[in-house]
Scaffold this motif. Sequence first.
Motif, PDB file in Angstrom:
ATOM      1  N   GLY A   1      31.945  47.222  30.369  1.00  0.00           N
ATOM      2  CA  GLY A   1      32.676  47.004  31.613  1.00  0.00           C
ATOM      3  C   GLY A   1      33.952  46.226  31.387  1.00  0.00           C
ATOM      4  N   GLU A   2      33.890  45.209  30.540  1.00  0.00           N
ATOM      5  CA  GLU A   2      35.078  44.416  30.232  1.00  0.00           C
ATOM      6  C   GLU A   2      36.081  45.240  29.440  1.00  0.00           C
TER       7      GLU A   2
ATOM      8  N   CYS B   1      42.220  49.476  31.564  1.00  0.00           N
ATOM      9  CA  CYS B   1      42.950  49.773  32.798  1.00  0.00           C
ATOM     10  C   CYS B   1      44.138  48.822  32.976  1.00  0.00           C
ATOM     11  N   ARG B   2      43.933  47.552  32.672  1.00  0.00           N
ATOM     12  CA  ARG B   2      45.040  46.593  32.809  1.00  0.00           C
ATOM     13  C   ARG B   2      46.191  46.944  31.865  1.00  0.00           C
TER      14      ARG B   2
ATOM     15  N   VAL C   1      47.666  53.041  39.498  1.00  0.00           N
ATOM     16  CA  VAL C   1      46.467  52.206  39.579  1.00  0.00           C
ATOM     17  C   VAL C   1      45.381  52.965  38.830  1.00  0.00           C
ATOM     18  N   CYS C   2      44.780  52.311  37.858  1.00  0.00           N
ATOM     19  CA  CYS C   2      43.910  52.991  36.898  1.00  0.00           C
ATOM     20  C   CYS C   2      42.440  52.739  37.208  1.00  0.00           C
ATOM     21  N   SER C   3      41.601  53.738  36.926  1.00  0.00           N
ATOM     22  CA  SER C   3      40.161  53.616  37.183  1.00  0.00           C
ATOM     23  C   SER C   3      39.388  54.407  36.140  1.00  0.00           C
TER      24      SER C   3
ATOM     25  N   PRO D   1      40.315  47.158  37.688  1.00  0.00           N
ATOM     26  CA  PRO D   1      40.570  45.802  38.188  1.00  0.00           C
ATOM     27  C   PRO D   1      41.552  45.734  39.339  1.00  0.00           C
ATOM     28  N   SER D   2      42.375  46.763  39.511  1.00  0.00           N
ATOM     29  CA  SER D   2      43.352  46.723  40.602  1.00  0.00           C
ATOM     30  C   SER D   2      42.819  47.343  41.888  1.00  0.00           C
ATOM     31  N   LEU D   3      41.624  47.888  41.826  1.00  0.00           N
ATOM     32  CA  LEU D   3      41.009  48.441  43.034  1.00  0.00           C
ATOM     33  C   LEU D   3      40.181  47.360  43.718  1.00  0.00           C
ATOM     34  N   PRO D   4      40.155  47.330  45.051  1.00  0.00           N
ATOM     35  CA  PRO D   4      39.331  46.337  45.758  1.00  0.00           C
ATOM     36  C   PRO D   4      37.853  46.483  45.394  1.00  0.00           C
ATOM     37  N   ASP D   5      37.140  45.367  45.374  1.00  0.00           N
ATOM     38  CA  ASP D   5      35.720  45.392  45.006  1.00  0.00           C
ATOM     39  C   ASP D   5      34.908  46.271  45.945  1.00  0.00           C
TER      40      ASP D   5
END
Length: 884
Positions: free
Chosen positions: A283-284, A290-291, A301-303, A319-323
């Motif tokens: 996950g990290e 993505c960052r 915005v990456c996913s 990380p740039s998407l809302p939780d």
Amino acid sequence: MLHTTGALASVDCRSFRYPPVPTMSASDCLVTEMPDVLLAALERADDAIIIVDSARRITHFNAGAERIWKLARAEVLGRDAELLTLKCLHADPIAEFRDEISLTRHDGSRIRTAISLSSVANGGVTHHVVFARDVTTEAERRARIALLDTVSDQTNRAVLITDTELDIRYTNAAFTSLFGYSAAEAEGRRATDLLAGRHTNRKALTRIGRRLIRGGPGGEAEVLIYTRDGEEIWVAARIDAFRDRKGRVKHIFALLEDITETRQLRSLQQLIMGALADEVPIGEIADRLCRRVEQIAPDVVCSLLHVDAAGLIHPLGGPSLPDDYSRALDGVAIGPDVGSCGSAAFHGEPVLATDLDTDPRWQRYKAMPLAIGLHACWSTPVKAKDGRVIATFAFYYREPRAPSNWHRRIVEACVNLGAFAIERKEARAEIARLAYHDILTGLPNRAQLRDLITTAIDACPTGSHVALAFLDVDHFKDVNDTLGHAAGDELLVQLAQRLRDQIGPEDMLGRLGGDEFVILLPQRNAESAERVAAGITEALAAPLKLGSKLMPMSASIGISLYPDLATDIDTLMQQADAAMYMAKQAGRSTHRLFSAEMNLLAEQRLALIAALRRAIAEGALSLSYQPQIRSCDGAIHGVEALARWHDAVLGDVSPAKFIPLAEECGLIEQIGLWSVREACRQLANWRRAGLSIPSVSVNLSPINFRNVTLAARLKDILAEYELPPNALMLEITEGAFMQDGAAALETMNAIRELGVGLAVDDFGTGHSSLSRLVHLPIRELKIDRSFMRDIENDAGALAIATAVVRVGQGLGMTVVAEGVETEGQRRTLAELGCDVVQGFLYAPALPPVAFERWVVEHSAGQARAMLGRFDIASVDRGAAKRSA
């Protein structure tokens, strides 16, 4: 200094008076009638000024001419102009002339000269005035500039020169190739207007520019700039200034290198590889990826989403998407109309939605992304090597649009990196599972059982109990010896299933190894535990079906109780083990609860240890030998030496019993060295007798490798029996380099330097890292026999065996498969490229004399087969000759 080039073209010499030159005729009035001031001016001119009359005689030759031609005027005046080697004066008639020529001077030297020839009329007489200037330095400078311009156009780096206002003054061919602007289109335009765009880091460039203007040094920056077509390019810009003698900036120079792939895309690879090497959670790793992507592509915005075996989506990175958006995706099933990612995973093809608001695949899911300002999405499936979609990699955009070429190149790199990282994650999860689970039965193994027992003890309420049952299959060795290890493995699998059926949902079943099982019974007292044991004994009374045979079976069970009988895990396990031995002694197929009287068992173990010590001292141990056969031609690759112990009272004691006992009581190192010495002695005898045995393999304990003198001891033994180092192979388990790794590695390197081979035994059953294996001096990998079971039909077993073979091939190691018992297994392994096989298909482990007979018979069979092939080939050749 007066410059006079071309200045006399319209002079009328009749108005001048100048004293006549005695050697000149009256026709030379152009000079003689010049006023003193004009003559002085001509004399002091930087340029050479020469006047030639109509008869081509030199009538004036100033100081500048003396310097250029290196002739004194006394040597020149009145003489023919041919002396000056100017072809323009040889023409008839002499015409106006202006050019740059190479001039050969009187002393033979050559200079580059700018020549201008004009004619002057004087009373009907025409004089010719030659103006000359030495431009050698300037010509050399122009040549150097032309050469530098040529070199600049040959480099693959873009060159950009601007003035202090950043207006472009020069670009090279690489600039045109990289950005699409010709030199004519670029020159005169402001560099920032031409190349900078929405996401260009103008501040970094401004800082360097200001520093240069203040007199500071240049600098470097990595910036995203744009081509003529609007495509993004990452460049490394080296910026500096050209200054005048006073240090003032005259021009700004930039050397631009395209680092889009060489550095930016490679940085993604380095990020992933570094994170994997550091054992960073997946996950990290996904978040870091993505960052980094969002740094080099600021407009996305990456996913990264994981797709599990059931086809469900699970967020890995974004990380740039809302939780709450990521949580909403968790557990969504893929499908043909499930946004971009779900559809891409379902079809196995990239899916582009340029406008989420109108795209039909997004109608059920568009509200949340639109609410956070995301209007387009491009998703690409991430596939494993076997073609499975294991993830999706997506770019979201803040406006309706399609991806750029730069974005496509990023995704191409990230899809491969993502596949590698996720497959590595799956592989590590499988390795972790193997580390804590028995490969054959899937049950928790010894390592996990200790954790489970410790957890149960810690959670045991006051007044409650934890029961532990040890189970050992009766006469299991007979099954292996008579039916082979495959049948023995099948028996253990069926036994595990029957045991599962007899325990409750809160109980836990595990396998210690071999034919020993452990049953953990939380919240059970002695009476309840004995009921479970009795039920197991009854369930095992029905014979098992092994192939076409019905095999009767039973087991002996020992039970201990926490905290009544034991207050710690080690005592609990020892007591259960002792109770199991009591059940054996009671006639097997029964159970016993540990009691104080069973301390006798400890005494028996001491007696067994004493018997083992006597056996070592009296030479009662022996070695049996199992051949290892090359897959390519059936020849003998080597033999494995296996320790055997027959006691006059105890009978045959299994290595599975006395080897762990030897490790516990400190005898294993002695047994290991004895085994090496005895195996070398036997190999030397065979070689002297004419038996061709390439090498002998001996199993050593990890304890042996803690001894730093092991390599020296091996060297002495080989010298004693006059054997080369490559005649000996030492087999080690993965534990040998996982425990005391540094000391073991030092010993292994010393052994390998000696020339003795090292093989990893039972490879794949431990929990070592493949990265560790790369750095070990290993010559052979041995596939554990447990992988041979159903290798022809079980895709999992075949996949693991294939992976081990590929690992061995990739590392240049010989791969040996143990436990091969059928022709089908041998054929499958040969197709995989496995180098060597051993097992009951060829022979069990045999005493030396029996092994010698086997070698003779095998060699004879090889010879007959070769002769048969020769005869067939001869017949074929004869038939071919007759037909010809």
